[in-house]
Motif scaffolding. Sequence first.
Motif, short mmCIF file in Angstrom:
data_model
loop_
_atom_site.label_atom_id
_atom_site.label_comp_id
_atom_site.label_asym_id
_atom_site.label_seq_id
_atom_site.Cartn_x
_atom_site.Cartn_y
_atom_site.Cartn_z
N ILE A 91 28.84 40.79 35.62
CA ILE A 91 29.83 39.78 36.04
C ILE A 91 31.06 39.77 35.15
CG2 ILE A 91 30.20 37.30 36.39
CD1 ILE A 91 27.22 37.11 37.10
N ASP A 92 30.87 39.81 33.84
CA ASP A 92 32.03 39.73 32.95
C ASP A 92 32.98 40.90 33.17
OD1 ASP A 92 31.01 37.43 31.86
OD2 ASP A 92 30.08 38.43 30.14
N ARG A 93 32.44 42.09 33.33
CA ARG A 93 33.27 43.28 33.57
C ARG A 93 34.00 43.16 34.90
NH1 ARG A 93 36.58 46.75 32.83
NH2 ARG A 93 36.24 48.99 32.87
N LEU A 94 33.30 42.71 35.93
CA LEU A 94 33.92 42.59 37.25
C LEU A 94 34.99 41.50 37.27
CD1 LEU A 94 30.78 42.94 39.55
CD2 LEU A 94 32.52 44.66 39.09
N LYS A 95 34.73 40.41 36.59
CA LYS A 95 35.69 39.31 36.57
C LYS A 95 37.04 39.76 36.02
CE LYS A 95 36.24 34.52 35.02
NZ LYS A 95 35.63 33.39 34.26
N ALA A 96 37.00 40.55 34.96
CA ALA A 96 38.25 41.05 34.37
C ALA A 96 38.95 42.03 35.31
CB ALA A 96 37.94 41.73 33.03
N LEU A 97 38.17 42.86 35.99
CA LEU A 97 38.76 43.86 36.89
C LEU A 97 39.37 43.22 38.14
CD1 LEU A 97 36.14 46.76 36.83
CD2 LEU A 97 38.50 46.85 36.01
N PHE A 98 38.75 42.15 38.62
CA PHE A 98 39.17 41.56 39.89
C PHE A 98 40.41 40.67 39.75
CE2 PHE A 98 34.72 41.68 42.07
CZ PHE A 98 34.81 43.06 42.09
N GLU A 99 40.77 40.34 38.53
CA GLU A 99 41.88 39.41 38.33
C GLU A 99 43.19 39.98 38.87
OE1 GLU A 99 43.85 36.80 34.67
OE2 GLU A 99 42.06 38.03 34.34
N ASN A 100 43.87 39.19 39.71
CA ASN A 100 45.18 39.54 40.28
C ASN A 100 45.15 40.81 41.13
OD1 ASN A 100 46.41 37.32 38.95
ND2 ASN A 100 46.55 38.54 37.06
N LYS A 101 44.03 41.07 41.79
CA LYS A 101 43.93 42.24 42.67
C LYS A 101 43.47 41.83 44.06
CE LYS A 101 42.87 45.91 39.30
NZ LYS A 101 42.97 45.11 38.09
#
Length: 582
Positions: A521-531
């Motif tokens: 989740i933590d890795r995905l949360k950072a990747l999904f931001e503003n995309k």
Amino acid sequence: MRQSIEWMVGGQQGEGIDSTGELFARTLVKYGYSVSTYKQFMSRIKGGHSNFKLKATKERNYYAGDQIDILLCFDKESLQKQEEYLTKDAVVIQEGKETSVTKSEGNYTYDIFSVPLKKIATELGNPLAKNMIAIGISSALVDLPKELLNHFIAEIFQKKGEGVIQSNILAVEKGYELTNDHLSHRISPLEKSEQKDQLFMSGNEATAFGSLMAGCRFLSAYPITPASEVMEWLAKELPPLGGTVMQVEDEIAGICFAIGANYSGVRAMTSTSGPGISLKTEALGMAGMTEVPIVIVNSQRGGPSTGLPTKHEQSDLQQMIYGTHGEIPRIVLYPSTIEDAFYVAAESFNLAEIYQCPVIVALDLGLSMNKMTIPSFDVNRVGIDRGKLITNEEAGEYDEAFFNRYRLTDDGISPRPKPGMKNGLHLTSSNEHGEDGYISEDPEIRVKMMRKRLEKTRGAMIQEPIKLQSSGDINPEEAEVLLVGMGSTYGAIEEAMTKLNEEGNETYAHLHIQQLYPLPIDRLKALFENKRIITVENNYNGQLLLLLKQYLPIHDQSDSILQFDGNPFMIQTLLKKMKEVV
């Protein structure tokens, strides 16, 4: 000279379609090319249309391609079904009176070479060699050395004698002769590629191989498409290593035998498809409650019920993550490529023993039954970690007449002795129980044991839970649109992303998730931001997107591209739908 070829053979099941495709693919691999394949067939033993498609390129590829440069037609349906995918100046070879014509109609322009394959094969003394004549024509059109084919022919037919070998070699030579006589103007040599240290195998084979390398020595399973090859491969390879494969009476026995083997201390697994997972669900819950490690391979197919037994789908996510009454610890993995299937399968056994829980390795038909060239495996990446499995001496250090198998620990994982150890005598129950394994309905014990089981896997993570990339000089973490997939959609998404980035309207990156539960989740949360998030899935409900939305706030920035007709995504379909969504 050409540097790639897209090729297909089609005909009725029982005509040797698969073996014809396999021979041509192996020849191209031997020539140094990267080959990806996809075969379509019906859920019957004989009869019904089937085909075998491949793409061969000098650079590595992960997808069998949209188009066809050479089409071998052993039935009328082949051309009818595939005409729209023929490239400009394609060559079609079909059974018929010897003629060569060029067809130009609408967007189609291709040569049709009709040849009496059955008659010629009979004249050569082997009526079954018509496929070899067609292989000879295909090989001649790209100027492959005949010696490569002859090598494989000798290998394939060595048990049938020199006469059969020679008749098939003559059939291939006849194909070359026919090409030179009638299609010499269409010969386009395939540029020789450097020999690579590569393997050619299916996802089922890679999964079985990875399991073997991880120390798996027992498999119990019931035959089911598209997972049967896992059992078939291990049935050949495990016995020489002292291992055992049991083809059992049903799916329930398949998982129960494997649970028993794991409980006794042997690394064990079972393999199945969606209907089998349904039947195994109660026993899956028992493995979770008793904290017995087990690896379950689920090669998905079209459902529900009997569904589409030989077609592609990715519709078991919710079943794998949530299936069982009550709540149990589990880990769900989903390799992206055949290469990943080896490493993920190997790693799954470590996770099962470290966290003492079921690990489900998801495949799909596109990944399971189709072959691809992959780099030779790095065995140094495969390590064995048996977690808190303890010896008799270590169990004796607790100085207990009756070992507390489910003792509460800081990480929720209890020391695990093998049954029969003098110092590790213990009780195991599928009822709720206390630290000593005795059945208990005490509310306080229930709460402690539930937290113990369900919280111990929170930190469980494979080495590569996600695969992230883009094309050109685009930083994937800064792309505007993130295409998210799982399993065998990897190749199609990768090629579609590259084409979209070449068009330059938006910037795209590609994320493939290899650990579905627990999610990183933590890795995905950072990747999904503003995309903008677009999942690409072969199911009706968009199960991957639903899973992501459950844990991440992406509801107003996400969408799905879905396909559930039993076929894998084609690049042209993806490009069209992506542009519509964006």
